[in-house]
Enzyme design. Structure first.
Site, PDB file in Angstrom:
ATOM      1  N   LYS A 153       0.845  -1.177   0.000  1.00 18.46           N
ATOM      2  CA  LYS A 153       0.000   0.000   0.000  1.00 18.46           C
ATOM      3  C   LYS A 153       0.894   1.246   0.000  1.00 18.46           C
ATOM      4  CE  LYS A 153      -1.494   1.413   4.191  1.00 18.46           C
ATOM      5  NZ  LYS A 153      -0.614   1.763   5.335  1.00 18.46           N
ATOM      6  N   HIS A 245      -6.688  -1.626   6.441  1.00 17.84           N
ATOM      7  CA  HIS A 245      -6.704  -2.585   7.545  1.00 17.84           C
ATOM      8  C   HIS A 245      -8.062  -2.676   8.261  1.00 17.84           C
ATOM      9  CE1 HIS A 245      -2.542  -2.375   6.677  1.00 17.84           C
ATOM     10  NE2 HIS A 245      -2.233  -1.359   7.448  1.00 17.84           N
ATOM     11  N   LYS A 335      -2.667   7.385  16.218  1.00 17.09           N
ATOM     12  CA  LYS A 335      -1.266   7.340  16.649  1.00 17.09           C
ATOM     13  C   LYS A 335      -1.126   8.251  17.871  1.00 17.09           C
ATOM     14  CE  LYS A 335       0.786   6.350  12.140  1.00 17.09           C
ATOM     15  NZ  LYS A 335       1.273   4.990  12.345  1.00 17.09           N
TER      16      LYS A 335
HETATM   17  C1  BG6 Z   1       0.793   0.412   8.336  1.00 18.86           C
HETATM   18  C2  BG6 Z   1       0.634   1.892   8.472  1.00 18.86           C
HETATM   19  O1  BG6 Z   1       0.063  -0.065   7.249  1.00 18.86           O
HETATM   20  O2  BG6 Z   1       0.328  -0.207   9.523  1.00 18.86           O
HETATM   21  C3  BG6 Z   1       1.395   2.404   9.671  1.00 18.86           C
HETATM   22  O3  BG6 Z   1       1.127   2.533   7.298  1.00 18.86           O
HETATM   23  C4  BG6 Z   1       0.973   1.662  10.917  1.00 18.86           C
HETATM   24  O4  BG6 Z   1       1.193   3.793   9.841  1.00 18.86           O
HETATM   25  C5  BG6 Z   1       1.033   0.165  10.700  1.00 18.86           C
HETATM   26  O5  BG6 Z   1       1.851   2.031  11.955  1.00 18.86           O
HETATM   27  C6  BG6 Z   1       0.424  -0.579  11.865  1.00 18.86           C
HETATM   28  O6  BG6 Z   1       0.660  -1.937  11.702  1.00 18.86           O
HETATM   29  P1  BG6 Z   1       0.761  -2.881  12.976  1.00 18.86           P
HETATM   30  O7  BG6 Z   1       0.928  -4.248  12.400  1.00 18.86           O
HETATM   31  O8  BG6 Z   1       1.943  -2.427  13.771  1.00 18.86           O
HETATM   32  O9  BG6 Z   1      -0.508  -2.711  13.723  1.00 18.86           O
END
Ligand code: BG6
Length: 480
Positions: A153, A245, A335
């Site tokens: 992505k 996601h 975040k």
């Molecule tokens: C990524 C985002 O797709 O997913 C990030 O671009 C984010 O900003 C990350 O921190 C989170 O992934 P995970 O697996 O750490 O929850």
């Protein structure tokens, strides 16, 4: 699987932190075919030796290196023998010609039967360009073996740009040859959702609006944006997390289960549910979307000083689907929050009728089913029992199954699974174009409203739970 794995962007962050550590791990577990070689392609003018030295540093830092010295040496030898470094200017022509020659040679040396898996670990601006060059410079053979493309992505930044990108890729690759990555789809408990639903008469029959009152889909992070302002300040939480996601988790939670769990069956059901997302009218945006930004965001390196980009968002989504009509889905991500956590919580309606003589004296808590995705993996069921020694006083209790507390469970890293699945041609953990199209169609109005209504972004303190309720103005409005 016999193949040449060609990684564009082999000196970048993603390659160093994720891809090569995953490949190393697969080597360690002897899961790489003996006819499998890696071609690391990047702009940096390294020699093969220099590149391998760089890689070693990265794997020591980000990988899980074998502890035993002789085992370590033996794995490293096997691993590095597979790797060829190739310098290439992505915009030029010559580099591709010599890459094409190398691929032919390596294909013979490693007897890879013409199978090529291309991985674009580069900035999104290069996705389409490199795909075109792959074709132009014959980096695959038309009548021998297969060709596949793995792509990270962001897949576009809205519906229009996603369509453009898809059009470019489709000039070279068929849809079945494209593997669009969403790493949430290979998280253990996200994969487990289907078994939890399909494998339990206990849950699936009540998995609907008659029994479920609301659903929360949550992924929060403690960290800020780090040094990713160049990308993040143009993307925000809606594009970065919700479009992919969170909506993928929503789809797996709510779709009808296909008769057979084939990737085709899965895709069709996910697509149906994503297309059933109820568009949010502009006068409902304030009611259905909370935007936040952590304090200090605009002081982060390379962030616009007056940026109103959202680092937190909570969207209330509804589905135009008979199973789920009227059920709110709270999609929450951000975040700079108090914890790093991902989970799905299903809250049930209260029981109908009288359950217990005296319960009116006390509130009857609702049943909850929580699927913990990370850092804890597991399932928690909350239900009501009678407090021992009383006639009918309610005692809410929890049944807590912690998957990653079980001894011996060693979950493979996301990228190990993704690479193996793409080599096997298994699409189940990747997103189809129709899903991408449906999610952008839903997200576009939300994003453009957020971009036009920067004044609605609430500042929250870092390390908090996000915007405070009393600071959010979510009255219905006629504005846009
Ligand atoms: C990524 C985002 O797709 O997913 C990030 O671009 C984010 O900003 C990350 O921190 C989170 O992934 P995970 O697996 O750490 O929850």
């Amino acid at each position: 699987m016999k193949a040449l794995f060609v990684i564009f962007g082999a000196t970048g962050d993603l390659a160093k932190r994720k891809l090569f550590p995953a490949l190393y791990q697969l080597e360690k577990k002897r899961e790489l075919n003996e006819n499998f070689a890696i071609v690391a392609v990047a702009r940096k003018d390294y020699t093969q030796k220099e590149y391998i030295l760089e890689l070693e540093k990265a794997i020591v830092e980000f990988g899980n290196v074998a502890e035993n010295r002789s085992e370590k040496q033996e794995i490293w030898k096997r691993f590095t023998e597979r790797i060829t470094y190739q310098v290439l200017d992505f915009n030029g022509e010559e580099g591709y010609e010599s890459l094409s020659e190398s691929l032919k040679r390596l294909d013979k040396d490693w007897d890879t039967h013409g199978n090529r898996l291309f991985y674009l670990a580069v900035g999104p601006d290069y996705f389409g360009k490199i795909a075109i060059k792959i074709n132009k410079h014959h980096l695959y053979e038309k009548d021998r073996g297969w060709k596949r493309l793995m792509i990270e992505k962001p897949f576009g930044r809205d519906l229009i740009t996603a369509k453009e990108l898809n059009k470019e890729l489709r000039k070279v690759f068929e849809e079945e040859e494209i593997f669009r990555i969403d790493h949430y789809l290979v998280k253990e408990m996200v994969e487990n959702l289907l078994v939890l639903r399909g494998g339990n008469q206990l849950f699936e029959p009540t998995w609907n609006k008659e029994h479920i009152k609301e659903v929360q889909i949550i992924s929060t992070e403690k960290e800020g944006i780090g040094r990713r302002a160049a990308y993040y300040d143009k993307a925000g939480a809606l594009r970065d997390m919700v479009q992919n996601h969170l909506l993928q988790m929503l789809a797996l939670t709510t779709m009808d289960l296909p008769d057979r769990l084939t990737s085709e069956g899965l895709r069709r059901e996910k697509e149906k549910i994503l297309n059933s997302l109820q568009p949010i009218e502009s006068n409902r945006m304030k009611k259905q979307m909370v935007l936040g930004q952590y304090e200090g965001y605009t002081n982060e390196e390379d962030v616009e000083k007056n940026s109103t980009r959202e680092t937190y968002v909570a969207v209330t989504a509804y589905l135009n689907h008979p199973r789920w009509e009227g059920v709110p889905f709270f999609l929450i991500t951000g975040k700079g929050l108090d914890k790093k956590e991902a989970k799905i919580v299903l809250k049930y309606h209260l029981p109908v009728g009288e359950c217990c003589l005296d319960h009116k004296e006390q509130d009857l808590p609702e049943n909850r089913l929580t699927v913990n995705i990370q850092p804890l993996e597991g399932v928690v069921v909350e239900f009501n029992t009678k407090k021992p020694g009383t006639k009918d006083t309610i005692l809410p209790v929890k049944m807590d199954f912690c998957q990653n507390c079980m001894a011996g469970i060693n979950t493979p890293e996301a990228y190990e699974k993704l690479i193996l699945d793409a080599l096997d041609g298994d699409h189940a953990s990747f997103t189809h174009w129709e899903e991408v199209k449906a999610t952008w169609t839903y997200m576009d109005p939300l994003i453009s409203w957020a971009e036009k209504n920067g004044d609605q972004v609430v500042i929250y303190s870092k390390g908090s739970e996000g915007p405070k309720k009393e600071e959010v103005n979510n009255e219905d409005s006629e504005d846009n």
